[in-house]
Each structure stands twice: as C-alpha cells, then as structure tokens.
Design a protein around this motif. Structure first.
Motif, PDB file in Angstrom:
ATOM      1  N   ARG A   1      66.078  37.082  80.875  1.00 27.19           N
ATOM      2  CA  ARG A   1      66.225  38.586  81.483  1.00 27.19           C
ATOM      3  C   ARG A   1      65.048  38.765  81.884  1.00 27.19           C
ATOM      4  O   ARG A   1      63.799  38.649  81.470  1.00 27.19           O
ATOM      5  N   VAL A   2      64.789  39.512  82.976  1.00 28.13           N
ATOM      6  CA  VAL A   2      63.288  39.968  83.574  1.00 28.13           C
ATOM      7  C   VAL A   2      63.389  41.564  83.373  1.00 28.13           C
ATOM      8  O   VAL A   2      64.471  42.399  83.719  1.00 28.13           O
ATOM      9  N   PHE A   3      62.396  41.910  82.625  1.00 31.91           N
ATOM     10  CA  PHE A   3      62.039  43.541  82.388  1.00 31.91           C
ATOM     11  C   PHE A   3      61.087  44.207  83.191  1.00 31.91           C
ATOM     12  O   PHE A   3      60.051  43.270  83.769  1.00 31.91           O
ATOM     13  N   ASP A   4      61.320  45.191  83.022  1.00 30.27           N
ATOM     14  CA  ASP A   4      60.267  45.915  84.339  1.00 30.27           C
ATOM     15  C   ASP A   4      58.817  45.959  83.800  1.00 30.27           C
ATOM     16  O   ASP A   4      58.328  45.880  82.318  1.00 30.27           O
ATOM     17  N   ALA A   5      57.739  46.108  84.486  1.00 34.01           N
ATOM     18  CA  ALA A   5      56.431  46.166  84.357  1.00 34.01           C
ATOM     19  C   ALA A   5      55.806  47.094  83.326  1.00 34.01           C
ATOM     20  O   ALA A   5      54.996  46.904  82.458  1.00 34.01           O
ATOM     21  N   ASN A   6      56.600  48.038  83.375  1.00 31.77           N
ATOM     22  CA  ASN A   6      56.075  49.355  82.498  1.00 31.77           C
ATOM     23  C   ASN A   6      57.026  49.451  81.008  1.00 31.77           C
ATOM     24  O   ASN A   6      56.695  50.544  80.334  1.00 31.77           O
TER      25      ASN A   6
END
Length: 231
Positions: free
Chosen positions: A23-28
């Motif tokens: 899974r790729v998660f958001d930068a923030n």
C-alpha cells in the motif's frame, strides 16, 4: 522473487516501489512504527517451542528449541531455525514496533515490509537530506533503517544509510552503504532496544555531516582520464 517480500506486506510513503506491492500512503499521513508493524505483520505469530524427542515411550528434553512462525492465512507453518538453552528469547514484531515509536516520532516512516516468509521486518525512516556542496545540484537522502530479525544468529539492526529500502535487494545494498550499523541482541528487554535507538538519534547529525563531507570531497575531486579508466 528477488524482492523476497512476504506476500503483499509492504508500505510506502507517496512513491510505489518497483515491485508495485503493498500500500502507498499519503505524504502527510502520520504513521508510527507501531501502526506500520500492526498493518504489515498482522497475523504473524512467532514462538520458541522446546524440542522433545519420544524415545521408548519417554519424552527426552533435547535442551534445544525451534523458532516457529505459525501458519497464516496465506502461508503454512515455517521453522526459522533452532537455538540452545534459555538465552535466546523471541520478541514478536508488534512489541518491537512499539519500542521504535520514539524513533518514528522524530523520523517519519518512509517504507516498511516483511521479508522471507516472516523472518525479517524492516522499517525505513526518513532522516535529514542534504545537498552536495550546498548548490542544489545533487540532493542526497538519508534513512534510518530498522531491521527486526527472527532468525537465530542474526541480530536486529539499526542502520544509517542513503538507500531507500523497499525489498531484500535494496536492504542488502543499504547495509553495505551504511555509515552506522548497530546490532541489537535477541532479548525481551525493550529498554535495550530503545537505548540503541536513542544512540542513533544522538549520533545522526554527526553521521549525516560525515556523509556530506565525503560527498563534497568527491564532488570537488578532479577526475583524470586515467582515473576514469581505473574506476
């Protein structure tokens, strides 16, 4: 496969890895080490089980134990090795994840994954980046990489490396490129793990400064045709 990931157990901030797993998660997104380990190691239970041999109806204690990863929904039971005596202790990933929370409060989680059927778990935390010669032409990233091992004879590790770890190959490369490599013994004492983590944090700026000075020196060094051929 060369990535050696255990199923789809991988997390990455913003940028997907070359294998496109997990899974790729958001930068923030604020992701603690406990959160990351809870997601990628959920359902993984590792236990130290005494080895007993039945001989003529009598159970003989071998004084050895097997390090066993119990079956998961996507994998059969696996044995990671054997140990002798009582000095080796298993600490499951969730507990080790909690001990790394103070480190992940300082350096954000960049990547995390489980390798080789559950034998290893890594977390890459983004440290401070720098520009070679401070001219903005060549940015060098730095990472603190925590490697949690469940294999007898292979300690837990904390690395300072310029390599973004996303698989087994990049982990091996990151170990070779590390300017700091601390080995943590297999004990149940969480304080010892935290002591190593604190040591990393205290020394990180010094290590980053050393790495920067090496890159600066390389950038300033003239390269002759003979030197090029030698390289």
């Amino acid at each position: 496969m060369s990535h050696e990931l255990f199923g789809n157990r991988f997390l990455s901030r913003t940028t997907p890895a070359w294998h496109n797993l997990g899974r790729v998660f958001d930068a923030n997104d604020a992701v603690s080490s406990e959160d990351a380990v809870s997601e990628i190691a959920s359902g993984i239970k590792i236990e130290k089980i005494p080895l007993v041999l039945p001989v003529d109806g009598v159970n003989i204690d071998t004084k050895k134990s097997a390090i066993v990863r119990h079956a998961t929904p996507d994998a059969e039971l696996d044995i990671f090795g054997t140990v002798s005596g009582n000095r080796y202790e298993v600490v499951n990933y969730d507990e080790l994840g909690r001990t790394m929370n103070p480190l992940s409060e300082i350096y954000p989680i960049e990547t995390a994954g489980v390798l080789k059927g559950g034998r290893f778990l890594f977390m890459g935390l983004r440290a401070e980046s720098f520009d070679v010669r401070d001219i903005g032409a060549e940015k060098v990233d730095n990472y603190v990489v925590v490697v949690m091992s469940q294999v007898p004879g292979q300690a837990h590790q904390i690395l300072h490396t310029p390599i973004r770890v996303v698989c087994q190959n990049t982990l091996s490369y990151g170990e070779r490129a590390a300017s700091l490599n601390l080995a943590i013994p297999h004990t149940t004492t969480a304080a010892s793990v935290l002591a190593f983590a604190a040591d990393v944090v205290i020394n990180m700026d010094k290590k980053i400064a050393l790495t920067k000075s090496i890159f600066d020196a390389m950038a300033l060094a003239p390269l002759t045709p003979e030197g090029f051929e030698s390289i």
